[in-house]
Design a protein around this motif. Structure first.
Motif, PDB file in Angstrom:
ATOM      1  N   TRP A 261      46.881  43.709  46.065  1.00 20.72           N
ATOM      2  CA  TRP A 261      46.421  42.471  45.439  1.00 20.72           C
ATOM      3  C   TRP A 261      46.512  42.529  43.914  1.00 20.72           C
ATOM      4  CZ3 TRP A 261      46.546  38.506  48.305  1.00 20.72           C
ATOM      5  CH2 TRP A 261      46.243  38.586  49.658  1.00 20.72           C
ATOM      6  N   THR A 262      46.325  43.708  43.338  1.00 16.24           N
ATOM      7  CA  THR A 262      46.469  43.839  41.886  1.00 16.24           C
ATOM      8  C   THR A 262      47.909  43.563  41.456  1.00 16.24           C
ATOM      9  OG1 THR A 262      44.692  45.482  41.810  1.00 16.24           O
ATOM     10  CG2 THR A 262      46.196  45.412  39.936  1.00 16.24           C
ATOM     11  N   ALA A 263      48.869  44.141  42.188  1.00 15.60           N
ATOM     12  CA  ALA A 263      50.277  43.930  41.846  1.00 15.60           C
ATOM     13  C   ALA A 263      50.690  42.475  42.081  1.00 15.60           C
ATOM     14  CB  ALA A 263      51.156  44.866  42.671  1.00 15.60           C
ATOM     15  N   ARG A 264      50.229  41.884  43.141  1.00 15.42           N
ATOM     16  CA  ARG A 264      50.584  40.494  43.436  1.00 15.42           C
ATOM     17  C   ARG A 264      50.040  39.546  42.371  1.00 15.42           C
ATOM     18  NH1 ARG A 264      52.502  38.030  47.964  1.00 15.42           N
ATOM     19  NH2 ARG A 264      52.038  35.813  48.183  1.00 15.42           N
ATOM     20  N   THR A 265      48.791  39.774  41.969  1.00 10.36           N
ATOM     21  CA  THR A 265      48.192  38.937  40.917  1.00 10.36           C
ATOM     22  C   THR A 265      48.934  39.098  39.596  1.00 10.36           C
ATOM     23  OG1 THR A 265      46.031  39.121  41.981  1.00 10.36           O
ATOM     24  CG2 THR A 265      46.057  38.439  39.672  1.00 10.36           C
TER      25      THR A 265
END
Length: 389
Positions: A321-325
């Motif tokens: 989720w960090t990379a996607r955001t």
């Protein structure tokens, strides 16, 4: 045997008072406790100076001797060895019975030593192989324990029971009945062994099974425990996993992510793709190799859909989720800086040319009294087609 036990009755004469008897009993019990507490350190000390097998034998012999002597001392101090001798004579335990008892006891001791020896062999042989995990070594050790103890118990029963064959036949029929009654449980256990040795996933992997997804925290013979991304623990039976499609998202130690973004139809697709790729290459979470890829996926209702693909290492829910955001924020910022429009969903209304298209007509109607209109009237705009005229 009874004469040997009677010799300890002299201790009751040496310690005639009750306080002395209590003191001697406490010392004897304290000796056993002390040996139990120092057992591991003693085993390690002997193992450093000799073979581990010799350490097992020496430490086990010391423990057994200490327990036997302490028990004999306590019985002798309180004058109970005569009672023990009487029970020995009443039950008719002759030399044959004592021999069988001693052999059975020694066999159980040898079984304990053998299981430890096999465990060390498994650790030394399989520990150097990268293809065998610690969990598989543990399962192999448990299986070896079951086999060794089963053989040992059968031998002990054979010593004490003359018609052991009938007992084993009865146990076989009982096993068949229990197997038929608990075939679901047995199927789950067999599936657990298959999972442990086939290794479709390991502890710490990110897997998806049907509607359940999360990190594997434990694999037992019966079920697999998964920690979901909501912090919940899900217990999935192994037979369900064996009969379902399992997706291992972290098998290769990396995971590919894809973010879809739409650009206006009037936008230069190649330029938008270059900007998106440069934006993804600048975020810390994306791997440099394999490099990010931008592909045109489809014609949307309001935009051309681009797929922004990149890889992350050590995949986990948090990193995902960090990379996607970070990717969404970077692409949006890059498009805004270059005035590339990410259009909202929209619809285009047009009339058919052969019918004259359509026109917007203004029809004036009187509004009710008290209307906020300046002239007491409002204008209603509606679309009319030639058929309405």
């Amino acid at each position: 045997m009874s004469e040997l036990l009677t010799e300890f009755d002299r201790l009751s004469e040496l310690f005639p008072t009750t306080p002395l008897k209590f003191a001697v009993s406490i010392v004897a019990l304290g000796l056993v406790v002390g040996v139990l507490l120092a057992y591991r350190r003693l085993h390690a000390w002997v193992a450093e100076r000799a073979r581990p097998l010799y350490a097992d034998i020496a430490s086990m012999a010391l423990l057994i001797a200490t327990c036997a002597v302490s028990l004999a001392v306590v019985l002798g101090v309180w004058g109970q060895t005569a009672e023990l001798s009487r029970l020995y004579d009443d039950f008719g335990l002759g030399g044959d019975g004592v021999a069988r008892a001693i052999f059975s006891f020694l066999l159980l001791v040898v079984t304990v030593i053998a299981t430890r020896f096999v465990r060390r062999v498994i650790e030394e042989v399989l520990g150097s192989s990268s293809a065998v995990t610690a969990h598989q070594r543990k399962v192999t050790h448990r299986l070896s324990q079951v086999i060794i103890w089963s053989v040992s118990l059968v031998v002990v029963l054979g010593i004490w029971i003359e018609d052991l064959g009938s007992l084993l036949v009865g146990a076989g029929f009982l096993g068949i009945v229990l197997g038929m009654a608990a075939r679901q449980t047995l199927g789950t256990m067999l599936a657990g062994f298959v999972l442990m040795f086939a290794r479709p996933f390991e502890i710490g992997d990110w897997i998806a099974v049907d509607d359940n997804e999360g990190i594997v925290t434990d694999i037992s013979i019966v079920n697999t425990r998964v920690r979901s991304f909501d912090g919940e623990y899900v217990m999935i039976p192994n037979d369900v996993i064996a009969s379902s499609m399992v997706t291992n998202r972290s098998k290769r130690g990396r995971l590919r992510l894809e973010v879809e973004v739409g650009v206006d139809y009037r936008t230069d697709i190649d330029r938008a793709a270059d900007l998106a790729k440069a934006a993804i290459e600048d975020i810390d979470e994306a791997l440099a190799a394999p490099s990010p890829q931008i592909v045109a996926k489809s014609f949307g209702d309001s935009a051309v859909i681009l797929g922004v693909r990149f890889w992350i290492d050590k995949p986990s829910a948090r990193r995902y989720w960090t990379a996607r955001t970070a990717a969404i924020s970077a692409v949006k910022a890059a498009f805004e800086d270059e005035d590339i429009k990410i259009p909202y969903p929209q619809r285009e209304l047009s009339g058919r040319a052969e019918t004259g298209g359509f026109r917007i007509a203004d029809d004036g109607e009187t509004t009710p009294a008290g209307s906020p209109s300046d002239d007491g009237k409002s204008t209603e705009h509606r679309m009319t087609t030639p058929e309405d005229r």
